[in-house]
Design a protein around this motif. Structure first.
Motif, mmCIF file in Angstrom:
data_model
loop_
_atom_site.group_PDB
_atom_site.id
_atom_site.type_symbol
_atom_site.label_atom_id
_atom_site.label_comp_id
_atom_site.label_asym_id
_atom_site.label_seq_id
_atom_site.Cartn_x
_atom_site.Cartn_y
_atom_site.Cartn_z
ATOM 1 N N VAL A 39 1.941 -0.108 -6.574
ATOM 2 C CA VAL A 39 1.839 -1.462 -6.007
ATOM 3 C C VAL A 39 3.224 -1.968 -5.629
ATOM 4 C CG1 VAL A 39 1.263 -3.861 -6.537
ATOM 5 C CG2 VAL A 39 -0.302 -2.047 -7.200
ATOM 6 N N TYR A 42 4.413 -0.166 -2.464
ATOM 7 C CA TYR A 42 3.742 -0.637 -1.256
ATOM 8 C C TYR A 42 4.303 -1.984 -0.803
ATOM 9 C CZ TYR A 42 0.012 2.872 -1.619
ATOM 10 O OH TYR A 42 -0.705 4.032 -1.654
ATOM 11 N N SER A 82 -2.421 -2.003 -1.335
ATOM 12 C CA SER A 82 -2.605 -1.626 -2.735
ATOM 13 C C SER A 82 -3.961 -2.085 -3.255
ATOM 14 C CB SER A 82 -1.477 -2.181 -3.598
ATOM 15 O OG SER A 82 -1.494 -3.592 -3.588
ATOM 16 N N LEU A 87 -5.693 -0.401 -6.633
ATOM 17 C CA LEU A 87 -4.629 -0.461 -7.630
ATOM 18 C C LEU A 87 -4.515 -1.822 -8.293
ATOM 19 C CD1 LEU A 87 -1.900 1.476 -5.659
ATOM 20 C CD2 LEU A 87 -3.306 2.316 -7.526
ATOM 21 N N THR A 88 -5.067 -2.859 -7.682
ATOM 22 C CA THR A 88 -4.941 -4.195 -8.254
ATOM 23 C C THR A 88 -6.202 -4.644 -8.966
ATOM 24 O OG1 THR A 88 -5.646 -5.185 -6.169
ATOM 25 C CG2 THR A 88 -3.268 -4.910 -6.514
#
Length: 112
Positions: A39, A42, A82, A87-88
């Protein structure tokens, strides 16, 4: 066959490719560190790239505000990328989802 699918492993004992984001293992055993670094990469990468594009456009057009717009666009784009890679979102640290519970504790899977 179903056991291999549930474990996320191929016949050779290696983790199968699930199409997850770069730096994140298939079994989610990274503790979140790799996902956090992805993250961060990115977002910082987006800021740098789009700021440079904005700086170039500022130079060509003689303005001074496009570099800031590029930095904001890069940060938003990095977060969006992300998020789209998952990923979040919240991850289950046990490596299992609530739906993938497997057979019952007593071994009787057809119990009513």
């Amino acid at each position: 066959m179903a056991d291999r699918k549930r474990n996320g492993r191929t016949g050779a004992g290696k983790p199968s490719a699930t199409g997850s984001a770069p730096g994140v293992s298939a079994d989610n055993s990274d503790g979140g560190y790799n996902a956090g670094m992805a993250v961060f990469s990115y977002i910082i990468g987006g800021i740098i790239v789009w700021s440079l594009i904005g700086w170039g456009l500022d130079y060509l057009w003689g303005t001074r505000w496009i570099v800031l717009a590029g930095a904001l666009l890069g940060a938003a784009g990095g977060f969006y990328l992300s998020h789209m890679h998952g990923l979040t979102s919240h991850r289950n640290t046990a490596g299992k989802s609530g739906a993938d519970s497997g057979p019952s504790a007593d071994g009787n899977t057809n119990a009513k």
